[in-house]
Scaffold this motif. Structure first.
Motif, PDB file in Angstrom:
ATOM      1  N   LEU A  14       0.822  -1.298  -0.130  1.00  0.00           N
ATOM      2  CA  LEU A  14      -0.353  -0.324  -0.110  1.00  0.00           C
ATOM      3  C   LEU A  14       0.733   0.839   0.310  1.00  0.00           C
ATOM      4  N   PRO A  15       1.594   1.279   0.744  1.00  0.00           N
ATOM      5  CA  PRO A  15       2.628   2.557   1.257  1.00  0.00           C
ATOM      6  C   PRO A  15       3.445   2.742  -0.582  1.00  0.00           C
ATOM      7  N   ASP A  16       3.703   1.677  -1.135  1.00  0.00           N
ATOM      8  CA  ASP A  16       4.539   1.894  -2.668  1.00  0.00           C
ATOM      9  C   ASP A  16       3.576   3.066  -3.616  1.00  0.00           C
ATOM     10  N   ALA A  17       1.938   1.518  -3.058  1.00  0.00           N
ATOM     11  CA  ALA A  17       0.420   2.221  -4.423  1.00  0.00           C
ATOM     12  C   ALA A  17       0.553   3.508  -3.754  1.00  0.00           C
ATOM     13  N   ARG A  18       0.813   4.632  -2.755  1.00  0.00           N
ATOM     14  CA  ARG A  18       0.305   5.797  -3.055  1.00  0.00           C
ATOM     15  C   ARG A  18       1.901   6.876  -3.161  1.00  0.00           C
ATOM     16  N   ASP A  19       2.779   6.380  -2.740  1.00  0.00           N
ATOM     17  CA  ASP A  19       3.500   6.785  -3.306  1.00  0.00           C
ATOM     18  C   ASP A  19       3.896   7.493  -4.547  1.00  0.00           C
ATOM     19  N   ALA A  20       3.416   6.147  -5.521  1.00  0.00           N
ATOM     20  CA  ALA A  20       3.532   6.040  -7.477  1.00  0.00           C
ATOM     21  C   ALA A  20       2.539   7.095  -6.944  1.00  0.00           C
ATOM     22  N   LEU A  21       1.175   6.909  -6.421  1.00  0.00           N
ATOM     23  CA  LEU A  21       0.420   8.003  -6.797  1.00  0.00           C
ATOM     24  C   LEU A  21       0.792   9.841  -6.738  1.00  0.00           C
ATOM     25  N   VAL A  31       3.366  14.923  -8.917  1.00  0.00           N
ATOM     26  CA  VAL A  31       4.733  15.462  -9.031  1.00  0.00           C
ATOM     27  C   VAL A  31       5.617  15.196 -10.230  1.00  0.00           C
ATOM     28  N   ASP A  32       5.333  14.362 -10.946  1.00  0.00           N
ATOM     29  CA  ASP A  32       6.316  14.062 -12.432  1.00  0.00           C
ATOM     30  C   ASP A  32       5.633  14.706 -13.571  1.00  0.00           C
ATOM     31  N   SER A  33       4.210  14.711 -13.245  1.00  0.00           N
ATOM     32  CA  SER A  33       3.393  15.518 -14.272  1.00  0.00           C
ATOM     33  C   SER A  33       2.609  16.691 -14.372  1.00  0.00           C
ATOM     34  N   LEU A  34       3.723  17.187 -13.157  1.00  0.00           N
ATOM     35  CA  LEU A  34       3.486  18.350 -13.240  1.00  0.00           C
ATOM     36  C   LEU A  34       5.080  19.145 -13.230  1.00  0.00           C
ATOM     37  N   SER A  35       5.915  18.665 -12.778  1.00  0.00           N
ATOM     38  CA  SER A  35       6.941  19.275 -13.534  1.00  0.00           C
ATOM     39  C   SER A  35       7.649  19.301 -15.003  1.00  0.00           C
ATOM     40  N   ALA A  36       6.871  17.745 -15.393  1.00  0.00           N
ATOM     41  CA  ALA A  36       7.039  17.524 -16.389  1.00  0.00           C
ATOM     42  C   ALA A  36       6.675  18.698 -17.173  1.00  0.00           C
ATOM     43  N   TYR A  37       5.686  19.602 -16.708  1.00  0.00           N
ATOM     44  CA  TYR A  37       5.090  19.822 -17.341  1.00  0.00           C
ATOM     45  C   TYR A  37       5.579  21.712 -17.354  1.00  0.00           C
ATOM     46  N   MET A  38       6.047  21.511 -15.510  1.00  0.00           N
ATOM     47  CA  MET A  38       6.881  22.856 -15.659  1.00  0.00           C
ATOM     48  C   MET A  38       7.923  23.237 -16.587  1.00  0.00           C
ATOM     49  N   SER A  39       8.358  22.409 -17.183  1.00  0.00           N
ATOM     50  CA  SER A  39       9.342  21.977 -17.125  1.00  0.00           C
ATOM     51  C   SER A  39       9.382  22.424 -18.663  1.00  0.00           C
ATOM     52  N   THR A  40       8.663  22.890 -19.940  1.00  0.00           N
ATOM     53  CA  THR A  40       7.914  22.522 -20.697  1.00  0.00           C
ATOM     54  C   THR A  40       7.576  23.986 -21.338  1.00  0.00           C
ATOM     55  N   PHE A  48      -0.764  19.258   1.016  1.00  0.00           N
ATOM     56  CA  PHE A  48      -0.290  18.114  -0.098  1.00  0.00           C
ATOM     57  C   PHE A  48      -0.187  19.216  -0.654  1.00  0.00           C
ATOM     58  N   LEU A  49      -0.143  20.012  -1.452  1.00  0.00           N
ATOM     59  CA  LEU A  49       0.201  21.240  -2.681  1.00  0.00           C
ATOM     60  C   LEU A  49       1.644  21.676  -2.175  1.00  0.00           C
ATOM     61  N   LEU A  50       1.714  22.129  -1.571  1.00  0.00           N
ATOM     62  CA  LEU A  50       3.329  22.210  -1.142  1.00  0.00           C
ATOM     63  C   LEU A  50       4.300  21.462  -0.983  1.00  0.00           C
ATOM     64  N   HIS A  51       3.491  20.063  -0.448  1.00  0.00           N
ATOM     65  CA  HIS A  51       4.884  18.864  -0.194  1.00  0.00           C
ATOM     66  C   HIS A  51       4.832  18.325  -2.007  1.00  0.00           C
ATOM     67  N   ILE A  52       4.131  18.827  -2.373  1.00  0.00           N
ATOM     68  CA  ILE A  52       4.158  18.386  -3.880  1.00  0.00           C
ATOM     69  C   ILE A  52       5.166  19.307  -4.367  1.00  0.00           C
ATOM     70  N   GLN A  53       4.784  20.454  -4.474  1.00  0.00           N
ATOM     71  CA  GLN A  53       5.994  21.237  -5.193  1.00  0.00           C
ATOM     72  C   GLN A  53       7.562  21.614  -4.483  1.00  0.00           C
ATOM     73  N   GLN A  54       7.399  20.787  -3.156  1.00  0.00           N
ATOM     74  CA  GLN A  54       9.149  20.394  -2.328  1.00  0.00           C
ATOM     75  C   GLN A  54       8.749  19.970  -3.260  1.00  0.00           C
ATOM     76  N   GLN A  55       8.519  18.408  -3.567  1.00  0.00           N
ATOM     77  CA  GLN A  55       9.049  17.591  -4.679  1.00  0.00           C
ATOM     78  C   GLN A  55       9.682  17.906  -5.856  1.00  0.00           C
ATOM     79  N   ILE A  56       9.376  18.996  -6.153  1.00  0.00           N
ATOM     80  CA  ILE A  56       9.387  19.486  -7.519  1.00  0.00           C
ATOM     81  C   ILE A  56      10.429  19.467  -7.739  1.00  0.00           C
ATOM     82  N   CYS A  57      10.719  20.515  -6.213  1.00  0.00           N
ATOM     83  CA  CYS A  57      11.598  21.378  -6.295  1.00  0.00           C
ATOM     84  C   CYS A  57      13.090  20.496  -6.481  1.00  0.00           C
TER      85      CYS A  57
END
Lengths: 160, 1199
Positions: free
Chosen positions: B966-973, B978-987, B1189-1198
C-alpha cells in the motif's frame, strides 16, 4: 584417462542441459504465441469459436507452462551432482540460477497446486514481457553451459 | 453586391429567383445531389472551414470523405449547420466575389443549389448569373450553409438525379429543397445571413480566399460568368460551391485556365458560398473529400457531371489565397465564367474535372479551397466562385463544402481527400490568418492557446472547482468527427490528444488508457439487422464512421489501413431506401451501434437466461434478517427478471450442509433435498433444481414466501460456502448463467474455508497493510471454471465481522460478476444498509444482462493494450471473456505506443461486445472512439482528461497495492502528480519555478489524487477495516468512471437557500442548480444545510443554527433539536423550499442506476464521521490538507 565421477557428472549435465535448452525454446515459443495470438487471421468470424488449431495451441502453451517445475528440478539435480563431485567452479557458476529459481518459486502467486503462472495475470503486458525475456536469458545461459560442460567433461577425462 | 448580402437572409426570395431560372433544373439537380454523401468531398472542405475558424481546422480529417461514389450519390453533407455558423462570419465578409448581383440573393441560393445544379444540369442557367454579379455576388457563401442543413431526404432526391447536389448533408437534402422548395432554401438562408458585402472590394479579398476553390470547382463559376447576364442563375451555381472547394482546388487550376480564367471572380464568390454550405454539411467533411475524388471520376464517365457545368471560372481573385488556382482566378473576373456556364461549362467542366480529381488526390486542393471563403470583410460576395465545374463530375458538390471552410482549412481538406483525412491540421492555416485580416471575421486564432493549457497557479488559485460537474474534454477534432464520436459516457481516453510516440508519452508522465462503460443503459441505440456485418478482412474491425470510402465500392479500414470491398448488400441503405450510398448507412453514421449477429457468431445456440440464488441460512444470516428482504425483492421482481419464455431459476441454501430445492412442475409444494456430504458434493437429483420460471411460478412463490421463516430456529453457525459454490457450478455448467451468492460470514467448513487474517490493531497502521490479496486460490479457480462455462458469480456480502472479502471477491473478479458489500448489515439495527440492499436488489434483478459475452478492444496500428482492469478473464491480449455483462460494469485499459504514429493524424479505438441478450439474441455492441494524434508536449497536456487519468491511476494503484504494498501505491500516486506537473513546468520555460503551476486541464489533478489518498482504499493512519478497504478497491476496479468519480470526490451543495437562478427544467419540473462547494469544513456554516452526493449515499448535514423555516419546510420538524437521529427520507411538504429540495435530489437520483440512500445528519449523529471523512480538503490527524499537499508537491518538484 579415467572415467571419474566428475566426468560422469559432466556427461549427465550435458545431456540434461540439452533437454533444458529444448524446454527453454518451448517456453519462448509458448509466450510468443500467447502474445501474438490475437493476430490470428483465421479467427475470422467468431472470437468465441475455438478452432481446432486454437485448441492445439492452447494445449501446447499449457504443456510449456507445466515444464517449469521439471526444469527447476533438473537444474537443482545436477547442481547437487556437481556438489558431490566437488566441482566447485561449475557449482559456483550455477548458483546464481539456482538462487533465482528458488526466489522465483517462493514469490509465485497464491495457488494450491504446483506452478508458477497465474492465468489471470499472465496476459498482463509487463508479465508477458518479463517471461519472454526470462526465456531468452535462460536459453543463452543453457547454451553457454552446454559448451562449458562439454569442455569440462573432456578436460576431466583428459586430465585424469 | 451588397444587395446580395442582404439577400441571403431572405433566402426565400432568393429561392424564388432560382426557381425562376433554374428552378426546374434545380429540382432535377436536387435529386442528383442526393448523393450527398458523395459530396463528402465537399464536405471536407467545409469542415475545414469550420474548424479553421475555431480550432478545429486541424481535424479535418474528413476521413470519411472517401465515400466518393457515384455521381449520384451526392453525398455531402450536411454538416452545414454548424459550419454555417462559423463560416458565415468569415466568409461572408468576403463578400463574394462573384457576385452577380441580381442574383445575389439568388446566388446564395444557387450556391446551395449550385451543387444541385451541377448535378442537375441546371448549370447553364446558373452560370449566366454569376458573372455579372460576380463580384457582387458575394453573399452566396451563406447560401451554402443552408443547403447543407437540409436533411437527407433531400439528398435522396438528389441522388436520384444523380449528380450534382452534393450537398448534402445527409439527412437533409437541403439542396434539394432549394430546388424543390423555396421554403427550404429560405431556411437556409437564415443561417447564412449574408452580409452584404462590399462586393467589389470583397471580390478581391474574397477571391483570394475563396477563389481558389471556386475555381477549381467550378464551373459554377462559369456559370457565373454567364451569370453576369442572368443574375438569377448564379444562384444556382452556387450550390455547387461546396463542391468547389474540393474540386476547385484541384480542378480549379486547370479549369481556371480553361474557363476559369475567364470566369469571373464572381463565380468564385459563389464557390465560397458553396463552401460554406459544405462546411455545414460537413458533418462528414472528410467524406466529402474523398468522395469528391471518386465522384469526379465517375463524373467523367458519366455525363451527368458534365451537366454540371463546370465552367467555373475561378474566381480568380480568391486565388490569392490559393495561389495555384489563382491564375485562373485572375482571369475569371472577366466574363469567362459565363462561357463556362452554359455550354462551355459543361464541356469544359469535364476537363476540369479531371484535373480536379488529380488535384484532389494529389492534394493540391487544399489551397484552392481555402480560397473560397474568404469573404471576410464584407459580406458579400457570396457565391463567388461556386465554380461548379467539378460538379459535373458530381463530386464537385462535395468540394464546395471544403471551399467553404476557409481556405486554409481547405488545404488540409485536400489532403484528406486522399485519405481521409483525419488529419487535423490543428494548426491554423496561415492562409486563414491572412484572410482573417481582411475578412476580419474569422476567428481562427482561438486555437492559439487552448483552454486546457492556460496556466493555473495552484497555490494561489483556491477556487478551482467548476460551478457544476466537471465536463469531459472534447477531443480536438473537426466538428464532423466530433459529432460522430462516441459519447464520453461510454468511452473515454485519458489523453484526448494521443501522443505520437512512446517517448513523448513518457515525457508527459501521464498514463495513456481508456475507460469503458460498454454496456451502459442507452436511451438511443441504432440496432442493425443485416445478414452480413461489414468488417475489415484483415483486422476484423467493424465498419464505423471513421473509415474512409475510397470509392463507392471500397473502404479503407481506419485501424489497419487495409482496403476492403463494400459488399453488395451494404450499398443499399435501408434508412433512406436508396442504393449506392454506403456512407450513409447507420453503421457509418453512428459510433455506437448494435448488430444482431448471425449464427456465425455463435458457438452454440444462444443460452436462456438462467438465475441461481445461493443463500446463506446459518444462524448469523438469519439473525441479520436479510432473507426477508431478498425474498420480498425477488417476489416483487419475479416478472421483471430479464428473460424470455425459456428463463430458468433455481435456489440453493447452505449452512453446514447444502440444501437444494426441487421445484419441478407438478409438485404440490417445493421439496427440500439436503446434502450433508460437503467434502464430495453432488447434485441430489438430475432435474427439477433449475426450473422454468413460468411453468413453476407458483412453486417458486411458495418457496420464497416460506424461506424467511424456515430457518428461524437454526443453531447452525458454520458456513460451507465452498461446497455450495461447487454445487452451484455443477448445476449451472450445462447452460451458463448467473449465480447470486449471499454470504454473511467467513466460510468455515469444507473446501474454500478461510481463517480470519485481520488484526484489528493494525487497522490504523500507517505502515504495511497486509492481506489485500487472496488467502487461497480456491475461489479464483472456481471462478475460472465458471467463466469457462459462461457462468458469472455475483457476491453479496452482508457481514458484521471480518469475512475475508479479499479471498471471496475472487469468485466474482474472474468470472465477470459484481460485488456488493454491506458492512454491519442488520435489518433492524442498521436500516440504512437494509434500505440500500433493497434498492440495490431492485436494480440488480431488473437491469439488463448479457450472457456468454466476449469483448474485444482494437486500436489503431501502433497502439497496443498493456493491461486490463475490471472484472473479467483475459483470454488473449485484446480479448476479455465476460460470462455476464451488466450495465453497471466499467472497465479500464492501459495502453502503450509500440510504433510511432507519425503517419496518421487520428487514432481510433473500437470495442466490440458480443453477447447473448436475455431474449436469446446474439448481439454485438460496437463503440468507436476517434482521437487526434499530436506531436508536441503542450498539446498532450491540453488534451488531458483529468478524471479519466485519476480513475486509471486508481486502478493501477489497486494493482500496485496488491502486488507490492500500500505505501508503494500511495507513493506512486503522489509521484504521478509530481512527475506530470514538473514535466509540464519544464516545458513552459517562462514559468517561475517557485510557483506550482498546472495547465488548466490538470488543475484538479492534485485535488483528486489527494482525494484518492484519503479514500478508504488507500488511506493509512485512519482506522479502516480490511474488508472496507478491499471493497473500495473492488469498486475502483469495476465501477464506470462517473460513479467512481463521485466515490473519489463527492459533490457538496448548499441546499438551505436554493434559489430559482440558474435552474434547469426537466420534464416540467424546475430543478435548482446550486454551485459545487469545496470539500472543506470551511464551507460548512452552522447556519446552513448541505447535501453531499457520494454516489451511493446522500448525506444532508444540518447546521446547528440552521434556519428553522428550512427545517420546518423541508424536514418537517419544528426545530433543530427535534430532528430524529435516523432520518432517511424527506417528507413531502407543500412549500417551495421543500419542492425545490426534493426536485433537486430526485434529479440527482435520476442520473444514476443505483438509487442512493439518503441520511440526514446532525452534529451528534454517529454517521457524522462518514460525512466528515469526505471533506478531503481538510487536514486530518494522518493526512495533509489540500494546501499542505500542494506544498508537499512543490517541494518534491524542486528537489
Amino acid at each position: 584417462m579415467a572415467f571419474t565421477f566428475a566426468a560422469f557428472c559432466y556427461m549427465l549435465a550435458l545431456l540434461l542441459t540439452a533437454a533444458l535448452i529444448f524446454f527453454a525454446i518451448w517456453h519462448i515459443i509458448a509466450f510468443d504465441e500467447l502474445k501474438t495470438d490475437y493476430k490470428n487471421p483465421i479467427d475470422q468470424c467468431n472470437t468465441l469459436n475455438p478452432t481446432v488449431e486454437r485448441v492445439k495451441k492452447i494445449k501446447r502453451v499449457k504443456i510449456a507452462l507445466k515444464l517449469v517445475l521439471p526444469e527447476y528440478l533438473i537444474h537443482a539435480f545436477f547442481c547437487v551432482m556437481f556438489l558431490c563431485a566437488a566441482e566447485w567452479l561449475t557449482l559456483g557458476l550455477n548458483m546464481p540460477l539456482l538462487a533465482y529459481h528458488i526466489w522465483r518459486y517462493m514469490s509465485r502467486p497464491v495457488m494450491s497446486g504446483p506452478g508458477l503462472y497465474d492465468p489471470t495475470t499472465i496476459m498482463n503486458a509487463d508479465i508477458l514481457a518479463y517471461c519472454q525475456k526470462e526465456g531468452w536469458c535462460k536459453l543463452a545461459f543453457y547454451l553457454l553451459s552446454f559448451f562449458y560442460y562439454l569442455y569440462g567433461m573432456i578436460y576431466v577425462l583428459v586430465s585424469s | 453586391m451588397s444587395a446580395p448580402a442582404g439577400l441571403p437572409p431572405r433566402p426565400a426570395g432568393a429561392v424564388a429567383a432560382y426557381p425562376g431560372g433554374p428552378g426546374g433544373s434545380r429540382e432535377a439537380a436536387a435529386p442528383q445531389g442526393a448523393a450527398p454523401r458523395c459530396q463528402n468531398g465537399p464536405v471536407q472542405s467545409q469542415m475545414q472551414f469550420p474548424s479553421g475558424y475555431g480550432s478545429h481546422p486541424p481535424n479535418y480529417s474528413a476521413p470519411s470523405g472517401h465515400y466518393s461514389q457515384v455521381p449520384s450519390k451526392a453525398v455531402s453533407s450536411h454538416l452545414d449547420n454548424q459550419y454555417r455558423a462559423s463560416y458565415q462570419s468569415p466568409y461572408y465578409s468576403a463578400p463574394a466575389q462573384n457576385v452577380m448581383t441580381p442574383p445575389v440573393g439568388t446566388n446564395v441560393l444557387n450556391t446551395r443549389e449550385s451543387q444541385q445544379f451541377y448535378n442537375s444540369s441546371t448549370p447553364p442557367h446558373t452560370v449566366g448569373l454569376t458573372e455579372g454579379p460576380a463580384q457582387g455576388a458575394i453573399p452566396s457563401g451563406s447560401y451554402v450553409y443552408t443547403s447543407a442543413q437540409q436533411s437527407y431526404s433531400a439528398f435522396g432526391d438528389h441522388y436520384n438525379t444523380s449528380v450534382s447536389s452534393s450537398v448534402a448533408s445527409q439527412g437533409f437534402p437541403l439542396n434539394s429543397d432549394h430546388y424543390a422548395m423555396p421554403v427550404v432554401s429560405s431556411a437556409m438562408y437564415p443561417n447564412v445571413s449574408y452580409p452584404p458585402a462590399a462586393t467589389s472590394s470583397m471580390y478581391g479579398q474574397a477571391f483570394t480566399s475563396q477563389s481558389l476553390p471556386a475555381a477549381g470547382q467550378f464551373k459554377e463559376t462559369n456559370t457565373f460568368s454567364s451569370q453576369s447576364t442572368s443574375v438569377p442563375h448564379s444562384l444556382q451555381q452556387h450550390v455547387p460551391v461546396g463542391y468547389n472547394s474540393t474540386l476547385s482546388t484541384i480542378s480549379s487550376a486547370q479549369s481556371f485556365q480553361d474557363n476559369l480564367s475567364k470566369s469571373l471572380t464572381g463565380s468564385v464568390a459563389k464557390v465560397n458560398n458553396q463552401v460554406n454550405r459544405g462546411g455545414i454539411d460537413s458533418s462528414q467533411p472528410v467524406h466529402s473529400v474523398s468522395q469528391n475524388v471518386q465522384l469526379t471520376k465517375p463524373g467523367f464517365g458519366a455525363p451527368a457531371s458534365s451537366a454540371l457545368i463546370s465552367s467555373v471560372r475561378t474566381p480568380a481573385p480568391g486565388l490569392s489565397s490559393q495561389p495555384r488556382s489563382s491564375p485562373s482566378i485572375t482571369q475569371s473576373p472577366d466574363s469567362a465564367l459565363q462561357e463556362a456556364l452554359d455550354s462551355s461549362s459543361t464541356t469544359s467542366s469535364a476537363s476540369p474535372v479531371l484535373n480536379n480529381y488529380d488535384a484532389l488526390e494529389g492534394g493540391g486542393y487544399p489551397e484552392t479551397r481555402s480560397v473560397t471563403n474568404s469573404p471576410v470583410p464584407t459580406p458579400p460576395a457570396p457565391q463567388t466562385s461556386k465554380t461548379s465545374k467539378p460538379f459535373g463530375y458530381g463530386y464537385p458538390a462535395l468540394q464546395p463544402a471544403y471551399q467553404n471552410t476557409s481556405p486554409p482549412t481547405p488545404v488540409q481538406a485536400t489532403n484528406p481527400s486522399h485519405h481521409p483525412g483525419f488529419q487535423h491540421y490543428p494548426q491554423q492555416y496561415p492562409g486563414v490568418n491572412q484572410l482573417s485580416s481582411s475578412l476580419g471575421g474569422l476567428s481562427l486564432q482561438h486555437s492559439q492557446q487552448p483552454e486546457g493549457l492556460r496556466p493555473i497557479n495552484l497555490t494561489q488559485d483556491r477556487n478551482i472547482l467548476p460551478v457544476s460537474s466537471v465536463p469531459a474534454p472534447v477531443p480536438n477534432l473537426n466538428s464532423d468527427l466530433r459529432k460522430l464520436n462516441c459519447s464520453p459516457d461510454s468511452f473515454r481516453c485519458t489523453l484526448t490528444n494521443i501522443p505520437q510516440t512512446q517517448a513523448l508519452l513518457n515525457k508527459a508522465k501521464l498514463p495513456l488508457g481508456l475507460l469503458l462503460h460498454p454496456f451502459r443503459d442507452l436511451t438511443q441505440l441504432p440496432v442493425i439487422t443485416s445478414s452480413t456485418i461489414v468488417r475489415c478482412r484483415s483486422c476484423r474491425t467493424y465498419i464505423n464512421p471513421f473509415v474512409s470510402f475510397i470509392d463507392q465500392r471500397r473502404w479503407k479500414c481506419n485501424l489497419c489501413y487495409r482496403v476492403n470491398d463494400v459488399p453488395e448488400e451494404f450499398m443499399y441503405n435501408p434508412l433512406t431506401r436508396s442504393y449506392g450510398e454506403p456512407h450513409k448507412r447507420p453503421e457509418v453514421q453512428n459510433s455506437t451501434v448494435e448488430f444482431i449477429a448471425s449464427s456465425d457468431y455463435m458457438l452454440r445456440p444462444p443460452q436462456p437466461a438462467v438465475y441461481l440464488f445461493v443463500l446463506d441460512v446459518s444462524h448469523n444470516a438469519v439473525d441479520a434478517g436479510y432473507l426477508t428482504i431478498v425474498c420480498n425483492s425477488l417476489l416483487e421482481n419475479l416478472d421483471k427478471l430479464p428473460g424470455d419464455s425459456r428463463t430458468r431459476i433455481g435456489f440453493i441454501t447452505f449452512d453446514s450442509t447444502v440444501q437444494f430445492y426441487n421445484l419441478q412442475e407438478g409438485l404440490s409444494q417445493p421439496q427440500m433435498l439436503i446434502v450433508s456430504d460437503i467434502d464430495d458434493i453432488f447434485l441430489p437429483t438430475p432435474d427439477g433444481l433449475l426450473v422454468n420460471l413460468h411453468e413453476s411460478k407458483e412453486l417458486i412463490k411458495d418457496l420464497l414466501n416460506a424461506l424467511p421463516n424456515m430457518f428461524t430456529n437454526t443453531r447452525e453457525t458454520h458456513s460451507a460456502l465452498g461446497s455450495a459454490l461447487q454445487a452451484a457450478f455443477k448445476l449451472m455448467s450445462p447452460t451458463g448463467g448467473r449465480i447470486s451468492v449471499f454470504q454473511t460470514q467467513l466460510p468455515s467448513l469444507g473446501a474454500g474455508l478461510l481463517h480470519s487474517r485481520e488484526d484489528p490493531n493494525q487497522r490504523s497502521s500507517t505502515k504495511v497493510v497486509q492481506h489485500l490479496g487472496p488467502a487461497t486460490d480456491f475461489y479464483k479457480k472456481l471462478a475460472l471454471d465458471c467463466s469457462g462455462q459462461q457462468t458469472a458469480v455475483d457476491l453479496f456480502l452482508l457481514s458484521s465481522q471480518y469475512s475475508d472479502l479479499a479471498s471471496l471477491a475472487c469468485m466474482s473478479k474472474y468470472s465477470a460478476g459484481c460485488i456488493y458489500y454491506y458492512p454491519s448489515f442488520h435489518h433492524s439495527h442498521n436500516p440504512a444498509q437494509a434500505e440500500k440492499l433493497q434498492k440495490d436488489l431492485k436494480r440488480y434483478l431488473t437491469r439488463k444482462i448479457g450472457f456468454e459475452a466476449v469483448m474485444r478492444i482494437r486500436c489503431t496500428k501502433g497502439l497496443s493494450i498493456h493491461t486490463f482492469h475490471g472484472n473479467f478473464f483475459v483470454r488473449s491480449t485484446d480479448l476479455l471473456s465476460l460470462a455476464n455483462v451488466n450495465p453497471d460494469a466499467g472497465f479500464a485499459v492501459q495502453m502503450s505506443i509500440e510504433e510511432s504514429l507519425t503517419d496518421t493524424s487520428l487514432a481510433c479505438f473500437q470495442t466490440a461486445l458480443l453477447y447473448t441478450s436475455s431474449k436469446g439474441e446474439r448481439r454485438i455492441r460496437v463503440h468507436t472512439l476517434c482521437l487526434p494524434v499530436v506531436n508536441s508536449l503542450a498539446d498532450v497536456y491540453a488534451g488531458a482528461d483529468v478524471q479519466a487519468v485519476v480513475c486509471l491511476l486508481a486502478n493501477m494503484a489497486v494493482d500496485r497495492s496488491v502486488s507490492s504494498s500500500l505505501p508503494d501505491a500511495r507513493d506512486a500516486l503522489v509521484n504521478a502528480v509530481v512527475d506530470s506537473l514538473s514535466a509540464y513546468m519544464s516545458t513552459a520555460s517562462n514559468l517561475q519555478q517557485s510557483m506550482l503551476i498546472a495547465p488548466n486541464s490538470l488543475k484538479l489533478f492534485p485535488l483528486y489524487v489527494l482525494a484518492l489518498l484519503k479514500q478508504k482504499a488507500f488511506r493509512t493512519g485512519t482506522s479502516t477495516r480490511l474488508d472496507d478497504r478491499v471493497y473500495a478497491m473492488c469498486q475502483i476496479k469495476s465501477q464506470p468512471l462517473v460513479h467512481l468519480m463521485k466515490m473519489i470526490h463527492p459533490n457538496l451543495y448548499r441546499i438551505d437557500k436554493l434559489i430559482d437562478e440558474s435552474t434547469i427544467h426537466v420534464n416540467d419540473r424546475v430543478v435548482p442548480q446550486p454551485p459545487l462547494q469545496k470539500l472543506s469544513a470551511e464551507k460548512l456554516t452552522r447556519e446552513g444545510a448541505f447535501l453531499m452526493d457520494c454516489g451511493s449515499n446522500f448525506y444532508i448535514w444540518i447546521g446547528k443554527n440552521c434556519d428553522n423555516n428550512f427545517i420546518k419546510d423541508v424536514l418537517g420538524y419544528p426545530n433543530y433539536a427535534s430532528i430524529p437521529q435516523r432520518m432517511t427520507q424527506l417528507p413531502e411538504i407543500d412549500a417551495l423550499p421543500s419542492e425545490r429540495t426534493r426536485s433537486f435530489i430526485s434529479w440527482l437520483r435520476d442520473n444514476r442506476p443505483l438509487s442512493p440512500v439518503l441520511q440526514v445528519i446532525k452534529d451528534e449523529n454517529p454517521a457524522k464521521t462518514d460525512f466528515f471523512q469526505h471533506l478531503i480538503e481538510d487536514r486530518t490527524e494522518a493526512a495533509f490538507s489540500y494546501y499542505e499537499f500542494l506544498l508537499h508537491i512543490q517541494q518534491q518538484i524542486c528537489k
